[in-house]
Structures are given as C-alpha cells and as structure tokens.
Design a protein around this motif. Structure first.
Motif, PDB file in Angstrom:
ATOM      1  N   GLU A  85       0.841  -1.077   0.018  1.00 56.58           N
ATOM      2  CA  GLU A  85       0.122   0.032  -0.129  1.00 56.58           C
ATOM      3  C   GLU A  85       0.906   1.294  -0.110  1.00 56.58           C
ATOM      4  OE1 GLU A  85      -3.722   1.054   0.184  1.00 56.58           O
ATOM      5  OE2 GLU A  85      -3.132  -0.728  -0.985  1.00 56.58           O
ATOM      6  N   ALA A  86       1.872   1.084   0.743  1.00 53.43           N
ATOM      7  CA  ALA A  86       3.026   2.343   0.620  1.00 53.43           C
ATOM      8  C   ALA A  86       3.302   2.639  -0.643  1.00 53.43           C
ATOM      9  CB  ALA A  86       4.196   2.113   1.702  1.00 53.43           C
ATOM     10  N   TRP A  87       3.768   1.560  -1.424  1.00 48.97           N
ATOM     11  CA  TRP A  87       4.037   1.766  -2.838  1.00 48.97           C
ATOM     12  C   TRP A  87       3.077   2.175  -3.507  1.00 48.97           C
ATOM     13  CZ3 TRP A  87       8.438   3.259  -4.531  1.00 48.97           C
ATOM     14  CH2 TRP A  87       8.695   3.430  -5.990  1.00 48.97           C
ATOM     15  N   ARG A  88       1.895   1.566  -3.558  1.00 45.89           N
ATOM     16  CA  ARG A  88       0.875   2.083  -4.391  1.00 45.89           C
ATOM     17  C   ARG A  88       0.478   3.516  -4.145  1.00 45.89           C
ATOM     18  NH1 ARG A  88      -4.738   1.934  -4.725  1.00 45.89           N
ATOM     19  NH2 ARG A  88      -5.062   1.669  -2.290  1.00 45.89           N
ATOM     20  N   LYS A  89       0.575   3.899  -2.763  1.00 46.03           N
ATOM     21  CA  LYS A  89       0.170   5.544  -2.601  1.00 46.03           C
ATOM     22  C   LYS A  89       1.458   6.363  -2.243  1.00 46.03           C
ATOM     23  CE  LYS A  89      -4.241   3.858  -0.457  1.00 46.03           C
ATOM     24  NZ  LYS A  89      -4.833   4.007   0.948  1.00 46.03           N
TER      25      LYS A  89
END
Length: 217
Positions: A85-89
């Motif tokens: 999620e960190a990479w996606r956002k």
C-alpha cells in the motif's frame, strides 16, 4: 525482484523472530533516520531505497500487527500489504519528523482490522457447517492480554487514533497530519476511543473476576 515483491515474499515464520509483546513502548522518538529522504530516492528510481525502509521498519510493523491480526500468519500478510500500500500510494505518504513509521502503523492497523472482520465472517460460516473432527490450532489461541483483546475489538478508526496518540505518543497535531484530518477531530476521536477502550477492558475484567471478588482490597 522488485521492492514491492520483496515485501510480499517475506517468509511466514516471522513470528519466531519478531515475537516481542504488542504493548512494548516503541515510539517515534526512537527513530533517528530520515525516511523522507530515502523515500524520495525510491521515487527517483533507486530501488534499494525502498528496501532500506522496508528493512528498517518491518519488525516494528510486525510487532504492531501481531497484536491486532487474527493470527501470526495474518500478521505476516498485514506487513506485506502495508508496504505494498505504501508503494501504491507512494505520492501521498505523510511523514512526521522525517519518519514514515506513523503512516505505516496506521495502514497496518486498518489492514489488520479488515482481516479480523474477514476472519469473523469465516468463523461464522464454519459454525453453520456440520461438526467435524477438526482439531484446534493452539497457536491461534494464545492470550494477548485484556488490553490488546479490547483494542482489537474497537473500530478501525479507534484503533488508528489510539495507536498513533497512545502507543506511539504522537501529538494531536502530528496524528492529524498522518490521518489527514483536523486537530480537533483527532482530539475528539481520541477522547471517545479512550472511553471505549476503558469500558471494554472493564467489561473484560468483570467477566473474568471470580464470583464474590470485588475491587476493594
């Protein structure tokens, strides 16, 4: 292997390595490195920078997730999803004093809450099936303590604000930055969440207290 794939492919025996208590006092003030600089490098294409942040915080995120997720294996999944999620956002990360940890813990709390709800639905479905000879997994029955059990039973919003302001010791202003809400909203949520947690712990203690025993010693 890409950085997000690295997070997803972590071994599922992490419980044996990161089994410290959920309530241990790990706070943002113990983080002395600057994640914001490393994150900027990751966004610029230096893949190792993402891996550095993952290695820096995965144990802390796991310890936190272990207290909220339904099982040890689910806690591993929470860690993987959190970093994915960190990479996606990646363009929307909120840093506090250069640290990415509060954002990661908030995301882990939300993810663990979703998994817990899914586990409850799964258990409810199993209860509707005919009884069989399935043996319980004793590893899933470990008692994490009254406070942790009570926290796990709160809403995701309550868990997030308690994680940031109580467990991590962030100010209302910093927590507001991480959760992207007004400071007044954090203060009111925190007050209500503390009340609900006290009530849940009190109910748990009352239920476990032997008959005839009161609080007066």
């Amino acid at each position: 292997m890409t950085a997000p794939e690295r997070a997803r492919s972590q071994p599922r025996n992490a419980a044996s390595r990161f089994s410290e208590p959920f309530a241990r006092s790990w706070t943002l003030h113990s983080v002395s490195v600057n994640d914001e600089e490393a994150w900027a490098e990751a966004l610029a294409g230096r893949g190792n920078a993402f891996g550095e942040i993952f290695d820096r915080h995965r144990a802390r995120v796991y310890r936190h997730s272990r207290g909220l997720a339904p099982s040890w294996s689910d806690a591993d999944d929470v860690v993987a999803v959190t970093f994915l999620e960190a990479w996606r956002k990646r363009n929307d990360i909120q840093f506090v004093d250069g640290s990415m940890l509060p954002w990661l813990l908030r995301t882990a709390t939300f993810t663990a809450s979703n998994l817990t709800r899914a586990a409850r639905r799964y258990r409810a479905a199993l209860l509707r099936l005919p009884a069989g000879d399935v043996q319980p997994d004793h590893a899933e029955q470990l008692d994490d303590g009254e406070a942790v059990a009570a926290l796990r039973g709160l809403s995701s919003i309550d868990q997030q604000v308690l994680t940031l302001c109580v467990l991590e010791g962030l100010s209302a202003e910093d927590a507001a930055r991480v959760m992207d809400v007004r400071v007044g909203t954090i203060k009111s949520r925190l007050s209500r969440a503390k009340g609900r947690l006290r009530e849940a712990v009190s109910e748990s203690t009352t239920a476990l207290r032997p008959e005839g025993v009161n609080d007066v010693l």
